[in-house]
Write a protein that holds these residues in place. Structure first.
Motif, PDB file in Angstrom:
ATOM      1  N   ASP A 269       0.826  -1.196   0.000  1.00 16.37           N
ATOM      2  CA  ASP A 269       0.000   0.000   0.000  1.00 16.37           C
ATOM      3  C   ASP A 269       0.869   1.258   0.000  1.00 16.37           C
ATOM      4  O   ASP A 269       1.940   1.299   0.614  1.00 16.37           O
ATOM      5  N   ALA A 276       3.024   7.701  -4.269  1.00 13.47           N
ATOM      6  CA  ALA A 276       1.868   7.594  -5.166  1.00 13.47           C
ATOM      7  C   ALA A 276       2.156   8.256  -6.508  1.00 13.47           C
ATOM      8  O   ALA A 276       1.795   7.737  -7.565  1.00 13.47           O
ATOM      9  N   VAL A 305      -8.787   6.061  -7.295  1.00 13.37           N
ATOM     10  CA  VAL A 305      -8.009   5.688  -6.107  1.00 13.37           C
ATOM     11  C   VAL A 305      -8.795   4.653  -5.313  1.00 13.37           C
ATOM     12  O   VAL A 305      -9.961   4.872  -4.988  1.00 13.37           O
ATOM     13  N   TYR A 307      -8.526   2.389  -1.768  1.00 11.10           N
ATOM     14  CA  TYR A 307      -7.783   2.292  -0.519  1.00 11.10           C
ATOM     15  C   TYR A 307      -7.686   0.846  -0.027  1.00 11.10           C
ATOM     16  O   TYR A 307      -8.320  -0.056  -0.582  1.00 11.10           O
ATOM     17  N   ILE A 347      -3.087   3.330   0.007  1.00  8.76           N
ATOM     18  CA  ILE A 347      -3.658   3.187  -1.335  1.00  8.76           C
ATOM     19  C   ILE A 347      -3.186   1.876  -1.949  1.00  8.76           C
ATOM     20  O   ILE A 347      -1.984   1.638  -2.059  1.00  8.76           O
ATOM     21  N   LEU A 350      -4.183   2.530  -8.075  1.00 12.61           N
ATOM     22  CA  LEU A 350      -4.320   3.812  -8.745  1.00 12.61           C
ATOM     23  C   LEU A 350      -4.647   3.563 -10.213  1.00 12.61           C
ATOM     24  O   LEU A 350      -4.148   2.613 -10.817  1.00 12.61           O
TER      25      LEU A 350
END
Length: 372
Positions: A269, A276, A305, A307, A347, A350
């Motif tokens: 993550d 990111a 996005v 999570y 995250i 993406l």
């Protein structure tokens, strides 16, 4: 025929009456294989195409590297940790495109129905082919042999009666493999597969299915259309039918798309804007390559996005004029990413897309850097 069938009864009736002959060609570790072909010192060694720097991302990995768990979209630091002997090579997209053009020229000898998915893979409908060859398996053998002779590279091929199964088949005996799934064996074959191997079932969907007790094609087949629609929305009908080996989607040559996008799910993550942004850059570049290879431009940039708790958000920005360069596309995507931070949850995925497409010839050539 069920009204909720997204493929249409007439299409499946045609498929049953006269099965199509679909080939999915997938080049083996394409970018890395090109580098190994052109540099004998890299042959037999674990190779990663991409940036070796701290913020770099692996664009492609050779099979020697994959044995250590190195995968595309993996941060370079993670890849180096998994494989200390990993050799990083800068991408050469002009060379990859040239090889891809050679390969597509071979496809065109057999059929005009070619649907490229990327530089290294495509669907071919050879039901009615230019050489009048009745066996799709024989065509796949010829294509693989010609690719090897023309480029020095190996390709894997899947042959079946629909796109879904052809894609699964191409991955079944990689690398340098050929696998055929006939209409007779298709439905039973699907039942044995882990759902994560289904095209269209990504890591997040696989986890959601697992929580629902759906781990194999047989588990998926046991669910009702209403159940799948309720849990997965429009995709539910697709899952319902592929669990039965049914996919009526045609091979579409030069299809007009409403949007072009790409996304990546990460092994770890992301919790900082710096990480990111570094992860989003190659996704943006991948989408831009698809855009510049066509004759369209778009005005709306959308960021996706997801999570760690699977909550998902999207942010969009519509520009006054069509996005005309990679730099402009990056700036728009990064401007959407910035306000997302700071984040409470990491995250896990993406994505970025360009929509509001119009058929406008590209006026600029963007410099390509990295592809997932």
């Amino acid at each position: 025929m069920n009204e909720c069938d997204p493929s249409g009864g007439s299409e499946k009736e045609k498929e049953a009456a006269r099965p199509r002959k679909i080939i999915h060609i997938d080049m083996d570790a394409f970018y890395a294989s090109v580098e190994q072909r052109d540099n004998p010192e890299l042959r037999g060694r674990p190779v990663a195409v991409g940036g070796a720097r701290e913020r770099g991302v692996v664009a492609a990995a050779s099979y020697e590297a994959r044995k250590f768990g190195v995968r595309s979209a993996m941060p370079s630091v993670t890849a180096r940790r998994k494989c200390p002997e990993l050799v990083f090579v800068k991408p050469r997209f002009d060379v990859y495109r040239q090889a891809s053009m050679q390969i597509r020229a071979i496809f065109a000898e057999y059929t005009p129905l070619i649907e490229p998915l990327a530089l290294d893979e495509a669907y071919l409908d050879v039901t009615d082919n230019l050489k009048g060859i009745s066996s799709a398996t024989e065509i796949a053998r010829e294509i693989r042999a010609k690719i090897r002779a023309a480029t020095g590279l190996t390709a894997s091929a899947g042959v079946s009666y629909n796109k879904f199964l052809a894609k699964i088949a191409s991955d079944y005996r990689k690398p340098d493999g050929l696998f055929v799934i006939t209409p007779k064996m298709g439905p039973a074959f699907v039942e044995t597969l882990e759902v994560g191997r289904f095209h269209g079932v990504g890591p997040a969907t696989r986890e959601k299915m697992k929580r629902l007790g759906i781990e194999t094609g047989l588990d998926l087949k046991a669910q009702t259309l209403e159940f799948l629609h309720g849990r997965f929305g429009k995709a539910g009908a697709y899952y319902y039918w592929i669990a039965r080996g049914v996919d009526a989607r045609p091979v579409r040559a030069n299809r007009i798309r409403k949007s072009i996008g790409a996304e990546s799910t990460f092994f770890e993550d992301l919790s900082t804007y710096k990480a990111a942004r570094a992860a989003l850059a190659p996704i943006v570049e991948k989408v831009w390559r698809a855009i510049e290879n066509g004759s369209v431009r778009g005005r709306t940039v959308t960021l996706k996005v997801k999570y760690s708790d699977f909550r998902q958000i999207t942010r969009a920005r519509t520009c006054e004029a069509p996005v005309s360069s990679l730099q402009a596309f990056e700036e728009a995507a990064f401007s959407l990413l910035g306000p997302v931070f700071p984040v409470e949850k990491g995250i896990r995925l993406l994505g970025v897309s360009l929509s509001s497409l119009s058929e406008e010839k590209a006026k600029t050539e963007a410099q390509l850097k990295l592809e997932i």
